[in-house]
Enzyme design. Structure first.
Site, PDB file in Angstrom:
ATOM      1  N   CYS A 176       0.841  -1.188   0.000  1.00 39.02           N
ATOM      2  CA  CYS A 176       0.000   0.000   0.000  1.00 39.02           C
ATOM      3  C   CYS A 176       0.874   1.235   0.000  1.00 39.02           C
ATOM      4  O   CYS A 176       2.073   1.159   0.259  1.00 39.02           O
ATOM      5  CB  CYS A 176      -0.869   0.053   1.257  1.00 39.02           C
ATOM      6  N   GLY A 224      -0.756   0.791  -4.975  1.00 44.92           N
ATOM      7  CA  GLY A 224      -2.038   0.152  -4.728  1.00 44.92           C
ATOM      8  C   GLY A 224      -3.142   0.834  -5.496  1.00 44.92           C
ATOM      9  O   GLY A 224      -3.292   2.053  -5.405  1.00 44.92           O
ATOM     10  N   ASN A 237       0.576   0.186   6.016  1.00 44.50           N
ATOM     11  CA  ASN A 237       1.268  -0.517   4.943  1.00 44.50           C
ATOM     12  C   ASN A 237       2.038  -1.656   5.594  1.00 44.50           C
ATOM     13  O   ASN A 237       2.847  -1.411   6.486  1.00 44.50           O
ATOM     14  CB  ASN A 237       2.223   0.444   4.218  1.00 44.50           C
ATOM     15  N   GLY A 238       1.784  -2.881   5.133  1.00 41.01           N
ATOM     16  CA  GLY A 238       2.486  -4.035   5.710  1.00 41.01           C
ATOM     17  C   GLY A 238       1.504  -5.116   6.082  1.00 41.01           C
ATOM     18  O   GLY A 238       0.300  -4.986   5.865  1.00 41.01           O
ATOM     19  N   TYR A 270      11.330  -3.900  -7.407  1.00 45.27           N
ATOM     20  CA  TYR A 270      10.101  -3.751  -8.181  1.00 45.27           C
ATOM     21  C   TYR A 270       9.149  -2.676  -7.654  1.00 45.27           C
ATOM     22  O   TYR A 270       8.601  -1.908  -8.434  1.00 45.27           O
ATOM     23  CB  TYR A 270       9.361  -5.099  -8.208  1.00 45.27           C
TER      24      TYR A 270
HETATM   25  P1  AMP Z   1       4.460 -13.362 -13.798  1.00 44.06           P
HETATM   26  O1  AMP Z   1       3.801 -13.338 -15.109  1.00 44.06           O
HETATM   27  O2  AMP Z   1       3.551 -13.923 -12.733  1.00 44.06           O
HETATM   28  O3  AMP Z   1       5.802 -14.060 -13.810  1.00 44.06           O
HETATM   29  O4  AMP Z   1       4.715 -11.851 -13.363  1.00 44.06           O
HETATM   30  C1  AMP Z   1       5.942 -11.231 -13.554  1.00 44.06           C
HETATM   31  C2  AMP Z   1       5.777  -9.758 -13.620  1.00 44.06           C
HETATM   32  O5  AMP Z   1       5.057  -9.277 -12.502  1.00 44.06           O
HETATM   33  C3  AMP Z   1       7.115  -9.066 -13.617  1.00 44.06           C
HETATM   34  O6  AMP Z   1       7.217  -8.372 -14.833  1.00 44.06           O
HETATM   35  C4  AMP Z   1       7.091  -8.101 -12.451  1.00 44.06           C
HETATM   36  O7  AMP Z   1       7.384  -6.787 -12.896  1.00 44.06           O
HETATM   37  C5  AMP Z   1       5.690  -8.147 -11.915  1.00 44.06           C
HETATM   38  N1  AMP Z   1       5.645  -8.350 -10.467  1.00 44.06           N
HETATM   39  C6  AMP Z   1       6.595  -8.817  -9.645  1.00 44.06           C
HETATM   40  N2  AMP Z   1       6.148  -8.876  -8.367  1.00 44.06           N
HETATM   41  C7  AMP Z   1       4.890  -8.443  -8.375  1.00 44.06           C
HETATM   42  C8  AMP Z   1       3.891  -8.253  -7.365  1.00 44.06           C
HETATM   43  N3  AMP Z   1       4.115  -8.563  -6.104  1.00 44.06           N
HETATM   44  N4  AMP Z   1       2.683  -7.774  -7.752  1.00 44.06           N
HETATM   45  C9  AMP Z   1       2.435  -7.483  -9.042  1.00 44.06           C
HETATM   46  N5  AMP Z   1       3.340  -7.642 -10.039  1.00 44.06           N
HETATM   47  C10 AMP Z   1       4.549  -8.120  -9.727  1.00 44.06           C
END
Ligand code: AMP
Ligand code: SF4
Length: 456
Positions: A2, A28, A102-103, A242
């Site tokens: 968040c 978020g 947040n957390g 990220y």
């Molecule tokens: P996937 O298709 O499930 O392997 O998603 C990978 C992509 O999701 C990567 O390009 C990341 O930038 C993004 N990503 C990584 N962690 C998260 C997260 N916790 N929530 C949403 N997107 C994520």
């Protein structure tokens, strides 16, 4: 995950909170809310949806005062519904308070069952309400003491902003999982998850809130206390990889600098000849620039991301292959045709995005496709506030890198090593939470409480 924001003693506090949340929107997108104080009463407006959709000029008439807090939510515990949207505003024995969190707490379920057995009635399924019930039941004398008392019983990740009629409080758990920064605006103060929220309102960045620090801001000025038993800090390293915006400072460090260094370290570990370095936009843009300058391979924009995806879109009734990926990404055919590519993404979770992107790039004429990830394989879920799927859905939990390489259908796949990641971000390995990459969880869950819940 968040975004949280707080402001004290500044004109148009709720409008500035809106702008702060606007800058934190990437943290978020499910709900957005603001609670403001006019000195005697707390006002609140919380809705499902984006910040820009939820606050019209009329809404600000309902949010008067010189102090406010705000929250944008990405649900990690509790369902995505209005009853779980924040800030949570309540009346209790001393008046009113609003809280934005947040957390993720690791003992929230346990505490909730203890509180429910004692007669507490919950109106949401969030961890945040557990803190509020603990606070309301505290027998301490002052609000500050009651808040400390309640937070001593919770375990896990909490960065909080709390607003009462008369004060603003910011607090970070002793492990320092989630970032919170302090800034100054005119004669008042601001708190935010990331400093990009200070820039948009011309606030001056002062410093990161420290592990276990509580900052109390009221008519007497600013006071800092460290009420919790110190523990080894465990900053979330994934914030650098990220989650946070590159133009932000978190934990006192530049995200862009860290992300570029992650790319450079990746090039040192796994460079291969290619015509272009291509980022998966936008999360890998910074790492790709670091990789390109370290390896000497030209950086190119070969994938374009559509930034205007609403929550509702009309899917064609006829099947279009990889439709999901097509809404978000489109390849630049002229750049990619007959070229050897080194594609960088920040992480692989389930592997579905990467697989679809590889297919898309091949169709656009790419020749060799090498895949590079600016973090180590994600093998374990996060319990401290980042939304990750179950272990069974994490591709790296059950597949070797070679198997993933085959699944993605790429010429080669390399991830950054854990040591390379820590070296790039800087500081000591033991200062970071690395649990999603190695399974060593710094705070355990489901521990039995003592008679007071948890005392640290
Ligand atoms: P996937 O298709 O499930 O392997 O998603 C990978 C992509 O999701 C990567 O390009 C990341 O930038 C993004 N990503 C990584 N962690 C998260 C997260 N916790 N929530 C949403 N997107 C994520
Ligand atoms: Fe961050 Fe991963 Fe630790 Fe969660 S498990 S706090 S995402 S480093």
């Amino acid at each position: 995950m968040c975004g949280i924001f707080g402001i004290y003693n500044v004109a148009e506090a709720s409008k500035l909170t809106y702008l702060g949340l606007y800058a934190l929107q990437h943290r978020g997108q499910e709900s957005a809310g603001i609670a403001s104080s006019d000195g005697t009463k707390i006002h609140s407006h919380v809705k499902m949806g984006l910040v820009s959709e939820n606050f019209t000029p009329e809404v600000f008439h309902e949010l008067p005062g010189r102090s406010a807090i705000g929250h944008c939510r990405y649900s990690t515990t509790g369902t995505s519904s209005i009853k779980n949207a924040q800030p949570l505003t309540v009346s209790y024995c001393r008046g009113q308070l609003a809280m934005a969190h947040n957390g993720n707490l690791v003992n929230a379920d346990l505490l909730r069952s203890i509180l429910e057995a004692d007669g507490s009635i919950f109106s949401s399924t969030t961890d945040t309400e557990v803190i509020i019930h603990l606070l309301a039941q505290s027998k301490k004398n002052t609000f500050e003491e009651m808040l400390v008392d309640s937070l001593k019983r919770v375990k896990g990740a909490f960065s909080l902003v709390v607003l009462t009629e008369k004060e603003l409080i910011g607090v970070v758990d002793p492990w320092n999982f989630r970032p919170l920064s302090l800034g100054k605006k005119d004669n008042g103060y601001v708190l935010a998850s990331e400093t990009c929220a200070f820039d948009i309102i011309d606030a001056e960045y002062i410093r990161a809130v420290e592990p276990g620090e509580m900052i109390i801001i009221n008519e007497n000025g600013l006071k800092s206390i460290k009420p919790f038993k110190p523990v080894k800090q465990k900053k979330c390293i994934f914030e650098f990889i990220y989650f946070s915006r590159p133009d932000s400072y978190i934990f006192g460090q530049s995200v862009q600098k860290a992300r570029k260094a992650l790319g450079a370290e990746l090039a040192k570990e796994s460079a291969v000849a290619a015509d272009f370095v291509i980022p998966v936009p936008d999360s890998a843009n910074s790492a790709a620039t670091g990789y390109a300058s370290e390896s000497g391979t030209p950086y190119e924009i070969g994938i374009i991301r559509n930034h205007y995806i609403g929550r509702t879109f009309i899917e064609p009734s006829q099947s279009i292959r990889d439709f999901g990926a097509k809404i978000k990404y489109n390849p630049v055919k002229d750049i990619l045709n007959n070229k050897d590519l080194l594609v960088i993404d920040d992480s692989i979770v389930r592997g579905t995005t990467s697989r679809k992107l590889v297919k898309m790039l091949r169709k656009a004429g790419a020749n060799l496709v090498h895949w590079r990830i600016s973090s180590p394989p994600i093998t374990h879920p996060c319990f401290y506030g980042v939304d990750t799927p179950n272990r069974s859905e994490l591709i790296a939990a059950s597949h070797t890198i070679h198997e993933i390489e085959k699944y993605l259908k790429v010429e080669s796949l390399c991830y950054l090593s854990i040591d390379g990641m820590v070296k790039a971000v800087g500081g000591k390995k033991e200062d970071y939470c690395l649990a999603c990459f190695c399974g060593e969880y710094p705070v355990q869950f489901n521990t039995e409480p003592d008679k007071n819940g948890f005392e640290r």
